[in-house]
Design a protein around this motif. Structure first.
Motif, PDB file in Angstrom:
ATOM      1  N   TYR A   1       3.134  -0.485  10.162  1.00  0.00           N
ATOM      2  CA  TYR A   1       3.558  -1.587   9.407  1.00  0.00           C
ATOM      3  C   TYR A   1       4.333  -0.677   8.092  1.00  0.00           C
ATOM      4  CZ  TYR A   1       0.778  -4.906  11.659  1.00  0.00           C
ATOM      5  OH  TYR A   1       0.328  -5.714  12.754  1.00  0.00           O
ATOM      6  N   VAL A   2       5.678  -1.467   7.572  1.00  0.00           N
ATOM      7  CA  VAL A   2       6.015  -0.654   6.437  1.00  0.00           C
ATOM      8  C   VAL A   2       5.261  -1.268   5.317  1.00  0.00           C
ATOM      9  CG1 VAL A   2       8.231  -0.583   4.968  1.00  0.00           C
ATOM     10  CG2 VAL A   2       8.219  -0.414   7.667  1.00  0.00           C
ATOM     11  N   THR A   3       4.741  -0.509   4.464  1.00  0.00           N
ATOM     12  CA  THR A   3       3.914  -1.215   3.138  1.00  0.00           C
ATOM     13  C   THR A   3       4.313  -0.300   1.925  1.00  0.00           C
ATOM     14  OG1 THR A   3       2.152  -0.804   5.005  1.00  0.00           O
ATOM     15  CG2 THR A   3       1.638  -1.018   2.425  1.00  0.00           C
ATOM     16  N   GLN A   4       4.293  -1.337   0.976  1.00  0.00           N
ATOM     17  CA  GLN A   4       4.677  -0.954  -0.366  1.00  0.00           C
ATOM     18  C   GLN A   4       3.391  -1.029  -1.154  1.00  0.00           C
ATOM     19  OE1 GLN A   4       8.050  -3.791  -0.593  1.00  0.00           O
ATOM     20  NE2 GLN A   4       9.043  -1.896  -1.415  1.00  0.00           N
TER      21      GLN A   4
ATOM     22  N   HIS B   1      -2.345  -9.179   6.714  1.00  0.00           N
ATOM     23  CA  HIS B   1      -2.941  -9.593   5.460  1.00  0.00           C
ATOM     24  C   HIS B   1      -3.188  -8.300   4.467  1.00  0.00           C
ATOM     25  CE1 HIS B   1      -4.282 -13.643   7.053  1.00  0.00           C
ATOM     26  NE2 HIS B   1      -3.375 -14.010   6.038  1.00  0.00           N
ATOM     27  N   ILE B   2      -3.613  -7.291   5.189  1.00  0.00           N
ATOM     28  CA  ILE B   2      -3.811  -6.071   4.570  1.00  0.00           C
ATOM     29  C   ILE B   2      -2.415  -5.610   3.812  1.00  0.00           C
ATOM     30  CG2 ILE B   2      -4.652  -3.505   4.639  1.00  0.00           C
ATOM     31  CD1 ILE B   2      -6.530  -4.346   6.824  1.00  0.00           C
ATOM     32  N   VAL B   3      -1.511  -5.457   4.597  1.00  0.00           N
ATOM     33  CA  VAL B   3      -0.168  -4.842   4.257  1.00  0.00           C
ATOM     34  C   VAL B   3       0.234  -5.940   2.994  1.00  0.00           C
ATOM     35  CG1 VAL B   3       2.144  -4.750   4.764  1.00  0.00           C
ATOM     36  CG2 VAL B   3       0.479  -3.808   6.305  1.00  0.00           C
TER      37      VAL B   3
ATOM     38  N   VAL C   1       6.249   3.601  -0.964  1.00  0.00           N
ATOM     39  CA  VAL C   1       6.541   2.968   0.410  1.00  0.00           C
ATOM     40  C   VAL C   1       6.112   3.970   1.543  1.00  0.00           C
ATOM     41  CG1 VAL C   1       8.303   2.127   1.708  1.00  0.00           C
ATOM     42  CG2 VAL C   1       8.233   2.095  -0.534  1.00  0.00           C
ATOM     43  N   PHE C   2       5.446   3.483   2.548  1.00  0.00           N
ATOM     44  CA  PHE C   2       4.951   4.304   3.593  1.00  0.00           C
ATOM     45  C   PHE C   2       4.630   3.534   4.855  1.00  0.00           C
ATOM     46  CE2 PHE C   2       1.473   2.925   0.816  1.00  0.00           C
ATOM     47  CZ  PHE C   2       0.717   2.315   1.779  1.00  0.00           C
ATOM     48  N   HIS C   3       4.613   4.106   5.788  1.00  0.00           N
ATOM     49  CA  HIS C   3       4.156   3.540   7.161  1.00  0.00           C
ATOM     50  C   HIS C   3       2.566   3.397   7.115  1.00  0.00           C
ATOM     51  CE1 HIS C   3       8.436   4.698   8.627  1.00  0.00           C
ATOM     52  NE2 HIS C   3       8.196   3.340   8.681  1.00  0.00           N
ATOM     53  N   LEU C   4       2.027   2.364   7.370  1.00  0.00           N
ATOM     54  CA  LEU C   4       0.486   2.349   7.644  1.00  0.00           C
ATOM     55  C   LEU C   4       0.009   1.917   9.040  1.00  0.00           C
ATOM     56  CD1 LEU C   4      -1.968   2.364   5.785  1.00  0.00           C
ATOM     57  CD2 LEU C   4      -1.917  -0.308   5.743  1.00  0.00           C
TER      58      LEU C   4
ATOM     59  N   ASP D   1       5.082   9.224   6.519  1.00  0.00           N
ATOM     60  CA  ASP D   1       6.168   8.863   5.921  1.00  0.00           C
ATOM     61  C   ASP D   1       6.400   8.284   4.628  1.00  0.00           C
ATOM     62  OD1 ASP D   1       7.394   9.595   8.600  1.00  0.00           O
ATOM     63  OD2 ASP D   1       6.787   7.576   8.984  1.00  0.00           O
ATOM     64  N   MET D   2       5.535   9.010   3.739  1.00  0.00           N
ATOM     65  CA  MET D   2       5.364   8.485   2.275  1.00  0.00           C
ATOM     66  C   MET D   2       6.719   8.891   1.736  1.00  0.00           C
ATOM     67  SD  MET D   2       1.373   9.576   1.428  1.00  0.00           S
ATOM     68  CE  MET D   2       0.442   9.819   2.877  1.00  0.00           C
ATOM     69  N   VAL D   3       7.226   7.732   0.750  1.00  0.00           N
ATOM     70  CA  VAL D   3       8.295   8.250  -0.033  1.00  0.00           C
ATOM     71  C   VAL D   3       7.678   7.583  -1.430  1.00  0.00           C
ATOM     72  CG1 VAL D   3      10.728   7.515  -0.846  1.00  0.00           C
ATOM     73  CG2 VAL D   3      10.117   7.759   1.629  1.00  0.00           C
TER      74      VAL D   3
END
Length: 233
Positions: free
Chosen positions: A200-203, A231-233, A190-193, A181-183
């Protein structure tokens, strides 16, 4: 002619001495050793991984594109007892380069970012490039493991046989760690990791699918070494 021959022999012997010293020092250190190679993305993955592991560990990584035996040897000169992780980028222009570097570092974890036709002029064929890059998997220690870009799964299954049991794939849907779900916009992505069943929603300020795949590969290594998804996110 004789002078040049003598200089070349001296340089070769001197390099061998540095390589032996580096190998011995790494073997005696209490370190998690990570080797990263690929036709592309290796410097980026190294830099991302160092940032992620710095959350939990004291990390020494080869700087910039120090990816030759002498580059690794120079980096190891800065090693001290406080370091817990050593990350070595490994470059290859000719057959035997990765094998030589693997003998020096003897990594606990190998990372393969991707394979294409880079340096075809020195390798002569795509098969030679593939076989050289795969040395980072084939020369793993018996208790070693590997993280590989999921785009290479078919190739690895074909070429590596029993070594595949040591491999975790990352970056593609269904892999241990991957993005969906990359934008992608002008200011970043922004994507889901995904970490298994956790999402996790990630930026990131990085732009481009290839950069996000590289982030997933680095995240997979960090996750395997105990850095939490939060922590990664």
């Amino acid at each position: 002619m004789f002078t040049m021959w003598f200089v070349n022999i001296f340089e070769w012997a001197n390099n061998c001495r540095y390589e032996h010293k580096t190998k011995k020092r790494l073997a005696s250190a209490n370190l998690i050793k990570i080797a990263i190679t690929g036709s592309y993305g290796k410097t980026s993955v190294k830099n991302y991984l160092k940032e992620l592991l710095d959350i939990k560990y004291k990390v020494l990584a080869t700087p910039e594109s120090y990816n030759t035996p002498m580059g690794i040897a120079k980096t190891v000169n800065g090693l001290d007892i406080s370091h817990q992780v050593f990350i070595a980028e490994m470059g290859a222009r000719r057959n035997g380069d990765i094998k030589r570097l693997m003998k020096i570092v003897a990594p606990d974890i190998s990372v393969l970012t991707g394979i294409n036709s880079q340096h075809l002029e020195t390798f002569k064929s795509k098969d030679n490039i593939i076989n050289e890059k795969l040395q980072i998997l084939k020369m793993l220690k018996n208790d070693g493991s590997a993280v590989v870009n999921g785009n290479l799964k078919g190739l690895i299954d074909e070429k590596c046989g029993c070594a595949t049991a040591k491999i975790t794939y990352a970056g593609c849907e269904g892999d241990t760690v991957y993005a969906s779900d990359m934008v992608i916009g002008h200011d970043g992505s922004v994507f889901h990791l995904h970490f298994g069943d956790e999402v996790y929603v990630t930026q990131t300020r990085l732009i481009g699918k290839h950069n996000i795949e590289n982030l997933a590969v680095a995240s997979s290594v960090a996750y395997a070494l105990g850095v939490s998804p939060k922590h990664i996110v």
